[in-house]
Design an enzyme around this catalytic site. Structure first.
Site, PDB file in Angstrom:
ATOM      1  N   ARG A   1       0.882  -1.243   0.054  1.00  0.00           N
ATOM      2  CA  ARG A   1       0.049  -0.071   0.052  1.00  0.00           C
ATOM      3  C   ARG A   1       0.816   1.159  -0.046  1.00  0.00           C
ATOM      4  O   ARG A   1       1.833   1.311   0.881  1.00  0.00           O
ATOM      5  CB  ARG A   1      -0.954   0.074   1.210  1.00  0.00           C
ATOM      6  CG  ARG A   1      -1.818  -1.214   1.235  1.00  0.00           C
ATOM      7  CD  ARG A   1      -2.909  -1.152   2.322  1.00  0.00           C
ATOM      8  NE  ARG A   1      -3.640  -2.289   2.449  1.00  0.00           N
ATOM      9  CZ  ARG A   1      -4.360  -2.537   3.473  1.00  0.00           C
ATOM     10  NH1 ARG A   1      -4.761  -1.813   4.347  1.00  0.00           N
ATOM     11  NH2 ARG A   1      -5.172  -3.841   3.399  1.00  0.00           N
TER      12      ARG A   1
ATOM     13  N   ARG B   1       2.251   0.866  10.485  1.00  0.00           N
ATOM     14  CA  ARG B   1       1.770   1.202   8.947  1.00  0.00           C
ATOM     15  C   ARG B   1       2.947   1.222   8.071  1.00  0.00           C
ATOM     16  O   ARG B   1       3.779   2.185   8.204  1.00  0.00           O
ATOM     17  CB  ARG B   1       1.070   2.661   9.148  1.00  0.00           C
ATOM     18  CG  ARG B   1       0.498   3.255   8.097  1.00  0.00           C
ATOM     19  CD  ARG B   1      -0.209   4.414   7.937  1.00  0.00           C
ATOM     20  NE  ARG B   1      -1.046   4.534   9.203  1.00  0.00           N
ATOM     21  CZ  ARG B   1      -2.624   4.115   9.126  1.00  0.00           C
ATOM     22  NH1 ARG B   1      -3.077   3.718   7.806  1.00  0.00           N
ATOM     23  NH2 ARG B   1      -3.407   4.129   9.934  1.00  0.00           N
TER      24      ARG B   1
ATOM     25  N   ARG C   1       1.202  -6.113  12.877  1.00  0.00           N
ATOM     26  CA  ARG C   1       0.776  -5.253  13.911  1.00  0.00           C
ATOM     27  C   ARG C   1       0.414  -6.522  15.294  1.00  0.00           C
ATOM     28  O   ARG C   1       0.716  -6.311  16.177  1.00  0.00           O
ATOM     29  CB  ARG C   1      -0.813  -5.031  13.627  1.00  0.00           C
ATOM     30  CG  ARG C   1      -0.805  -3.733  12.624  1.00  0.00           C
ATOM     31  CD  ARG C   1      -1.836  -2.933  12.402  1.00  0.00           C
ATOM     32  NE  ARG C   1      -1.795  -1.718  11.687  1.00  0.00           N
ATOM     33  CZ  ARG C   1      -2.720  -1.000  11.486  1.00  0.00           C
ATOM     34  NH1 ARG C   1      -3.621  -0.768  12.371  1.00  0.00           N
ATOM     35  NH2 ARG C   1      -2.571   0.313  10.814  1.00  0.00           N
TER      36      ARG C   1
ATOM     37  N   GLU D   1      -6.553  -0.667  15.494  1.00  0.00           N
ATOM     38  CA  GLU D   1      -7.320  -1.567  14.715  1.00  0.00           C
ATOM     39  C   GLU D   1      -6.044  -2.667  14.231  1.00  0.00           C
ATOM     40  O   GLU D   1      -5.289  -2.464  13.771  1.00  0.00           O
ATOM     41  CB  GLU D   1      -7.802  -0.960  13.557  1.00  0.00           C
ATOM     42  CG  GLU D   1      -8.667  -1.930  12.767  1.00  0.00           C
ATOM     43  CD  GLU D   1      -7.811  -2.251  11.263  1.00  0.00           C
ATOM     44  OE1 GLU D   1      -7.631  -3.152  10.800  1.00  0.00           O
ATOM     45  OE2 GLU D   1      -7.306  -1.052  10.631  1.00  0.00           O
TER      46      GLU D   1
ATOM     47  N   SER E   1     -10.403  -5.869  10.565  1.00  0.00           N
ATOM     48  CA  SER E   1     -11.480  -5.292  10.120  1.00  0.00           C
ATOM     49  C   SER E   1     -12.523  -6.287   9.154  1.00  0.00           C
ATOM     50  O   SER E   1     -11.989  -6.721   8.241  1.00  0.00           O
ATOM     51  CB  SER E   1     -11.158  -3.917   9.257  1.00  0.00           C
ATOM     52  OG  SER E   1     -12.274  -3.139   8.827  1.00  0.00           O
TER      53      SER E   1
END
Length: 429
Positions: A264, A279, A394, A351, A354
């Protein structure tokens, strides 16, 4: 993609849904394109009927010896063909413009999605586990970026040197922990009913369009040669496995899982989560994807969320579950639960999974249907769901921070000990 017929017949509901999502919606443009398209179709059909009738009459005139009349009819057919070409070209241009408009419109939230303006209005559903009281244990917890550097298992400088910012090199026990997490996630999912796949990470443009990453979020995607893209998540490949197919109802629901590296650009995330491995531009993740009937997809969302929670429970990581409100909902989702893990470095929840029910939104884009002859004729769009199960990076950060010890070592969660071959991560002597 939304059903154009539904949009046409429910303009006020669509406008309200887009308002609740903080999404732009040009109702006038849609109505104009839709009306012009339908008018062009009517004109096309009328011209085709006239041409067919004229062509049929030519043969009759020739048999009756009416050559002059036949020639006049032929001229009319040629004129109709020219006019038909113009009308068809106009209709195709309108089709393309309308299709592009609809590709940029997000999904409509379902009734279970709470209305809210942004992430500050996401209601909490439940919590599991209690965060450690490090003060009671007599030491100040370190963030995972310091722990990783001290233990020589995370190397941010070399990641930046060879690839740039938001890339990290894992070494020693760090690399082993990443691999252990991936294998543990996959072993757990496959033992609980998921079919494992090993898909490509480079996909065609239409594959990204099928799940909603394109065209709206092209700035976030890594574009490679030949108009191909690196996937941002295995949701893209797993969902598109059945693009253009019609599945049998008795094979549903289908539960799929896969590990892939994910890529990403993180456009627009400057300044967010710049430290550590929360991230990254490239990260490893195990994904869950489900295909179900419209009547069962809500149940499948609940079970998918429970699957992500089960992994965290087995790892002993405190977490909470929230419902995303309309203003924070992802583009393709009609309902989403976020599972957030406790991170001491944030003194809060972050988070980690999801889980979303996309309804028929992606199925319509990718043309994925199912047949159920006992209940209806033909075929209908099925529902797709996706969720993280889980991202290795994460999860690693959460383990490092929540399982750290006063001497700077990290205790390995019990379920990972067989994968790690040790119960503690400590400096290499």
């Amino acid at each position: 993609m939304l059903d154009i017929k539904y949009v046409r017949e429910n303009q006020e509901a669509v406008a309200e849904a887009m308002k609740n999502r903080n999404a732009s919606w040009d109702a006038e443009r849609f109505s104009s394109l839709d009306e012009n398209r339908r008018a062009a179709i009517v004109k096309e059909e009328a011209l085709q009927q006239e041409r067919n009738a004229a062509s049929k009459s030519i043969g009759e005139m020739m048999r009756e010896g009416k050559k002059d009349e036949a020639e006049t009819a032929k001229e009319r057919v040629r004129a109709i063909n020219e006019e038909l070409d113009e009308v068809s070209a106009k209709r195709e241009a309108i089709d393309a413009e309308l299709h592009d408009l609809m590709l940029h419109v997000p999904n409509i939230p379902c009734a279970a999605t709470p209305v809210g303006k942004d992430e500050t209005e996401n209601p909490e559903r439940r919590r599991w586990g209690t965060p450690r009281d490090f003060a009671a244990e007599g030491f100040e917890p370190k963030p995972h970026w310091d722990l990783g550097t001290d233990l020589d298992i995370l190397d941010f400088e070399r990641g930046n040197k060879i690839s740039g910012s938001r890339f990290t090199v894992l070494g020693g026990a760090g690399a082993r922990l990443e691999r252990a997490l991936i294998n543990y996630f996959l072993d757990t999912h496959t033992s609980r009913g998921f079919k494992e796949w090993w898909p490509p990470v480079v996909v065609k443009r239409e594959t990204m369009v099928g799940t909603g990453q394109l065209p709206k979020f092209e700035d976030d995607a890594y574009h490679v040669s030949g108009d191909m893209f690196l996937i941002p998540t295995a949701e893209v490949t797993l969902t598109n496995l059945h693009a253009g197919e019609v599945l049998d109802a008795d094979t549903l629901p289908r539960w799929y899982t896969a590990f892939t590296p994910c890529f990403r650009e993180e456009a627009g995330s400057a300044g967010r989560d710049t430290r550590g491995i929360i991230r990254q531009h490239e990260f490893d993740k195990v994904e869950m994807v489900k295909f179900g009937t419209p009547e069962d997809s809500d149940n499948q969302l609940e079970s998918m969320t429970a699957e992500a929670e089960y992994l965290l429970q087995q790892l002993g990581l405190p977490y909470r579950v929230i419902s995303l409100c309309t203003g924070d909902l992802g583009f393709s989702a009609r309902q989403t639960y976020d599972v957030e893990v406790w991170l001491p470095s944030y003194n809060g929840y972050k988070e980690i999974s999801s889980c979303s029910n996309c309804g028929d939104f992606q199925a319509r884009r990718a043309n994925i249907k199912y047949r159920d002859p006992a209940n209806f004729k033909g075929s209908r769009y099925l529902h797709t769901l996706n969720g993280s199960g889980l991202p290795a990076g994460r999860t690693m950060a959460a383990i490092m921070e929540n399982y750290q010890q006063a001497d700077g070592t990290i205790k390995v969660p019990d379920v990972l000990v067989p994968y790690m071959g040790t119960d503690v991560i400590k400096p290499v002597e």
